[in-house]
Design an enzyme around this catalytic site. Structure first.
Site, PDB file in Angstrom:
ATOM      1  CG  HIS B 150      -2.031  -1.001   1.189  1.00 61.32           C
ATOM      2  ND1 HIS B 150      -1.790  -2.341   1.356  1.00 61.32           N
ATOM      3  CD2 HIS B 150      -3.372  -0.890   1.045  1.00 61.32           C
ATOM      4  CE1 HIS B 150      -2.929  -3.015   1.303  1.00 61.32           C
ATOM      5  NE2 HIS B 150      -3.901  -2.162   1.108  1.00 61.32           N
ATOM      6  N   GLY B 199      -0.722  -2.814  -5.299  1.00 63.84           N
ATOM      7  CA  GLY B 199      -1.861  -3.734  -5.213  1.00 63.84           C
ATOM      8  C   GLY B 199      -3.178  -3.034  -4.972  1.00 63.84           C
ATOM      9  CG  HIS B 200      -5.943  -0.655  -2.188  1.00 52.23           C
ATOM     10  ND1 HIS B 200      -6.756   0.252  -2.838  1.00 52.23           N
ATOM     11  CD2 HIS B 200      -6.703  -1.178  -1.189  1.00 52.23           C
ATOM     12  CE1 HIS B 200      -7.933   0.281  -2.250  1.00 52.23           C
ATOM     13  NE2 HIS B 200      -7.940  -0.579  -1.253  1.00 52.23           N
ATOM     14  CG  HIS B 259     -10.216  -5.604  -2.527  1.00 52.33           C
ATOM     15  ND1 HIS B 259     -10.255  -4.232  -2.427  1.00 52.33           N
ATOM     16  CD2 HIS B 259     -10.206  -6.068  -1.253  1.00 52.33           C
ATOM     17  CE1 HIS B 259     -10.259  -3.881  -1.145  1.00 52.33           C
ATOM     18  NE2 HIS B 259     -10.228  -4.977  -0.411  1.00 52.33           N
ATOM     19  CD  GLU B 311     -11.773  -6.277   2.804  1.00 50.77           C
ATOM     20  OE1 GLU B 311     -10.953  -5.631   2.121  1.00 50.77           O
ATOM     21  OE2 GLU B 311     -12.081  -5.977   3.965  1.00 50.77           O
ATOM     22  CD  GLU B 327     -14.075  -2.163   2.727  1.00 51.72           C
ATOM     23  OE1 GLU B 327     -13.798  -3.221   2.125  1.00 51.72           O
ATOM     24  OE2 GLU B 327     -13.224  -1.325   3.062  1.00 51.72           O
ATOM     25  CB  CYS B 329     -13.901   1.700   1.804  1.00 56.98           C
ATOM     26  SG  CYS B 329     -13.151   2.395   3.289  1.00 56.98           S
ATOM     27  CB  CYS B 405      -9.837   1.490   5.214  1.00 55.08           C
ATOM     28  SG  CYS B 405     -10.908   0.041   5.288  1.00 55.08           S
TER      29      CYS B 405
END
Lengths: 648, 648
Positions: B150, B199-200, B259, B311, B327, B329, B405
């Protein structure tokens, strides 16, 4: 050393072989006294022996399990590979190989067993400790992370393998390793020692088996201590105790919860302890838990586990077909638990669940070829489902997994399957599972030998012929499945009235050549779920005999997706059973018709106004479909499939 | 340094403020030109400012985020705490605080902003690198595990916070940090540099915002490079690329997968790139993906994500209420994506989804009090559901999470909510979301100022009064929600015919004091899902205006579990809306009746024979129930709840 099986009074450890002092209603027949002779399960056992056990050895080599042992022994160098429980795969394979050797000796197999046993023995530390991954990784610190390290879990599998090897080969090399490890555990854990339990049960079952084999009571005592230490949150170390079955003591629990395999392995081990100690309180707690799981947390296939997330049981009635986890190992653990409850109580309902689970939750976990496996067993796969995680069934069955618990677990279950067929209680013989087999037992009046012939599960006639009989009266009991309404039977030509869900008991002075013939009606049964199972509202499932059926895309005659099939209950019930020797190794299919969902209108929005009355959801003419046994799905590709079919 | 907000031609970064050269149909109004003045959202913003942003600062202290920065700066010693993305929580909080300061200056808030900004600045490495956890842990090796570390994710949040701070406070301390970090990224990644992506996603959005704020094209170029580098499996490094949205290049993808938060953040960033570059191919790909997600993977609440496991989005139509992940987010990311699509295309349908998602997927994520949060937003909780994992809604909302988060993401969204209200396109002003507010815009003919008064979502009348008008004709456009069949409107007294799902456009020489009045019919709407959504077959959901309703146990007048409620569509449609000022902070409830499931027979087995025709599933007399807005659930305990109600 001898290579001939020892004749033992008690039998195989999976299911349990309680000691003479145990409080059980039924006992396994002696090792080798129950043997499949042909038919459905014998074919699966043949594939298991010729393919799975053979390739399993190779996969233990290529996946690194055997090399890990060499590294721990100091005969090889390098990094250990794989998850922390890599040794357990070796132990399960050794157990499977032992049962196979017991069923039919083979010098080649014995050579492999000796070779792998020597690797295990060489890796063992001088004080008895054994876990190759822990010994090599992180400086070899033991029991540092018992919630996750699986050190006792590996030990439990080793104990089971060692007992199998001792009983089936007469060799004690692995038993010697097991005893050293068990003595190390006794010295380290329990009263006066470390008060921790492993995050993953099975050591309880293993220790009880080791007690049964060696007569050393300290192993039983430690098993009981592990059972009773659980449920105090110590395993979870502040994390979520539910996952580890560590929230509520076993004696107080009212359900099984958390990680499904952990929960049922623990229950099976507790059932062993309850049986050996005649512990009625513990047994009653297990009955209560089992009833709750069967009533609220069991898929129609017998599969257990609703959540991919942490491989868990869900809440009551949380039984979603598409995301069913239903791990193959959980089915195996459920069979082990139920069989122990059957031994303890003698009640047929446990045999019913063993049957449902073996055919519909365990067996789907292995390919017809015998050496490819499902880890997860969903009851629905959508058209166009995306194959993502390694364990997803959408990939189809696989030869091995990074976490390879299931494949060797399947092997040892098939190789010890004979143990589930029949029991004895001194006063007679009980037949629990139906397949062509021979069953022997020593009764007070002498030896009894039975020959069972049947084409079950394709045909419902089970013929039990007395081949050898004891003096005087003795009881022949046959489980009548709970689903078998309308079953008929004759004993030595006399008509009887079987009661579904009970054992049909015939006590007489059986003469050689006399038969008990049970005829189970294999009508097509259409079932629905309790309405609290939200995920299958408006749907039905189809069963015939012990088998749950499913629709696969290959068997739909119209250009309609399996997702869009709509069925009528009366039509389904009239489905025609047709045996198809050339299909899927020979299965009975159910030929019927379905229609297509009327609301399959691609352009409409996902959510839309609801009409006052639900509209009938089918359009067009009916078209032919064939349903196939669920256990045989995904042997022609892992495409769209449904067990639960929406009503029109 | 000045503490007064700068007057900027472009507005807030969430949603995007495209540059002058961008190819967009609509543009945000200037910073501060759209402001809630009262009503529903203003109350939520008040709680956010007075409770959440205040306690958020304290929680960053107690959870270790601020200490991590001190350790990285060398002004404190010890181990860094928490997951690898701890810095991002700080950045999100800084962003929220900046927007709050922009809405209403406060010396106390500015002091906090300066204090936390100084911590961030002190932690930055001399070459611009910044990630306190990586700097301290594992020897400080950078980009060692970019799929999971991240590092770019934290950078993206920093960029957004820095832009907000620059725009709202006029101070550039955080912007200086951001520019140094961005220049480090430009020097390290992209053509000629390391060919990896985080990755995010979110760095893409952040870089485009930084470009918009600084005019430095290299940031936009790197954002585009990150978007186009994705989809080649490099992120996953041999693992499952689906999870990382790394299976198919963005330009070729036909859906969002893996995700959920990662997927929608990536899409929002790609929409920014497409807008800035006028990249029609990229925009078309995003339209295709958005349509597919809305048509097959969106809960009725607007929530995204069906799988707890990783997720994830599920397969098409895999939308289970009890295990909905949804979620908080992901809802925020969905709003960001849709708003960017609205800017790019001008189409009302994107505003519709923003509305649905804000009210029913984002807002349930925060308590009425403003400072307790849901991470996961299920659409069903069963009676007796077991509270296990930290994120389970069965625990109720929580003040913070180990993976925190969502809380500061909620804060920054509420504090920048004004940005979603209205846009301008040079020829006029477009009102997209309805709440009491003022909206200003500079049109070619001069300044326009509008006052919107409404009690939305409780009342459907939206009154837009022209307070200041430009010379000549200009267009006032108001989104007419797709659900608003039968909407009526008048403009300066003249009757108009609004078309649901479009903007109602009135071009005229608006005089000061003239009004456009839109009346949205708040009839109770009863909806069902596409039959391919297996999990809600036979169920309906209830909506009124933009709100999805639910049944909570507290509002059932009979001793019947929410699980066993059975409803009739016509009865539901006739439910009486009643505003209850004293309930849940003041909500309109829907009063209706329900019956009890007829098949709630505890003793029956879980699976049972199905009758030929489905039996009506209700018994006894109807009893009163009240449905409450889903967003307000679990403010009286997190007990049983259902959005989808089975038909009788």
């Amino acid at each position: 050393m001898t290579t001939a099986p020892r004749a033992l009074p008690s039998a195989v450890p999976a299911p349990a072989a309680p000691t003479a002092g145990a409080a059980v209603r039924l006992r396994p027949v002696p090792l080798g006294a129950a043997r499949t002779t042909g038919g459905f399960w014998a074919e699966r056992q043949r594939a298991n022996r010729s393919r799975a056990v053979r390739t399993g050895y190779e996969r233990l080599g290529s996946a690194g399990n055997l090399q890990n042992l060499r590294i721990a022994a100091g005969t090889a160098t390098g990094e250990v590979r794989g998850p922390v429980f890599m040794d357990s795969d070796v132990h399960k394979w050794l157990e499977a190989a032992a049962w196979e050797y017991g069923r039919e000796p083979s010098e080649e197999l014995l050579g492999r067993i000796r070779e792998v046993t020597a690797l295990v023995a060489a890796a063992q530390a001088p004080d008895g400790y054994l876990d190759s991954v822990v010994q090599v990784r992180d400086g070899g610190e033991r029991y540092r992370d018992l919630p996750w390290s699986h050190e006792h879990y590996c030990a439990g599998h080793l104990f089971q393998a060692a007992v199998a090897q001792s009983r089936c080969t007469g060799e004690t090399a692995l038993l010697d390793v097991a005893v050293r490890l068990a003595d190390h555990l006794v010295a380290t854990f329990g009263p006066g020692g470390r008060e921790e339990v492993d995050g993953h049960p099975i050591v309880e079952m293993g220790l009880v088996e080791l007690y049964r084999e060696t007569g050393e009571r300290r192993y039983l005592d430690l098993a009981r201590w592990f059972v009773d230490a659980r449920g105090r949150g110590t395993t979870a170390r502040g994390g979520d105790p539910t996952y580890f079955s560590d929230r509520v003591p076993v004696r107080e629990a009212t359900t099984a919860e958390g990680h499904a395999v952990r929960a049922v392995y623990l229950a099976a081990g507790a059932a062993d302890v309850a049986a050996e100690d005649g512990d009625a309180e513990l047994l009653a707690a297990l009955v209560r838990q089992w009833e709750h799981v069967v009533a609220t947390k069991t898929h129609v296939t017998g599969g257990l586990g609703s959540r991919w997330d942490q491989e868990r049981f869900g809440d009551e009635y949380e039984l979603t077909p598409d995301r069913a986890y239903a791990e193959t190992c959980a089915a195996i653990g459920s069979v082990q638990w139920a069989q122990r409850m059957l031994l303890a109580t003698g009640e047929a309902r446990y045999g019913d669940l063993v049957e449902r689970t073996l055919y519909n939750a365990f067996l789907p976990g292995v390919s017809l070829g015998g050496d490819e496996y499902f880890y997860v067993n969903p009851l629905q796969v959508r058209s166009g489902a995306h194959a993502d995680e390694e364990r997803s069934a959408v990939h189809g069955r696989r030869g091995w997994f990074d976490c390879a618990c299931c494949p060797p677990n399947v092997m040892r279950t098939l190789s010890s399957l004979d143990a589930y067929l029949a029991t004895s209680d001194g006063g007679g013989v009980q037949l629990h599972q139906f397949t062509a087999c021979r069953v022997g037992a020593d009764l007070p009046g002498g030896r009894v030998e039975l020959a069972v012939s049947t084409d079950y599960p394709w045909d419902g006639t089970v013929r039990v012929r007395v081949e050898e009989s004891a003096a005087g009266e003795w009881e022949l009991a046959v489980r009548v499945p709970g689903w078998a309404r309308g079953a008929t039977a004759t004993a030595a030509g006399r008509r009887l009235t079987p009661e579904p869900g009970e054992h049909l008991r015939v006590r007489r002075a059986w003469a050689v050549g006399e038969e008990l013939v049970l005829v189970l009606p294999l009508d097509v049964r259409v079932v629905e779920a309790d309405p609290r199972v939200d995920a299958v509202r408006g749907c039905v499932a189809v069963e015939r005999g012990p088998l749950v059926y499913c629709a696969e895309q290959a068997d739909v005659s119209a250009p309609v997706a399996v997702d869009d099939l709509r069925v009528d209950v009366a039509t389904l019930r009239g489905a025609r059973a047709e045996h198809r020797p050339g299909l899927l190794g020979g299965v009975t299919v159910l030929r019927t018709t379905a229609r297509r969902s009327a609301r399959h209108d691609g352009g409409a929005p996902l959510y839309r106004p609801a009409a006052d009355a639900p509209a009938a959801d089918a359009e067009g003419e009916g078209f032919g479909i064939e349903l196939v046994p669920y256990h045989a799905w995904a042997n022609r590709g892992a495409g769209a499939m449904r067990v639960w079919l929406p009503r029109a």
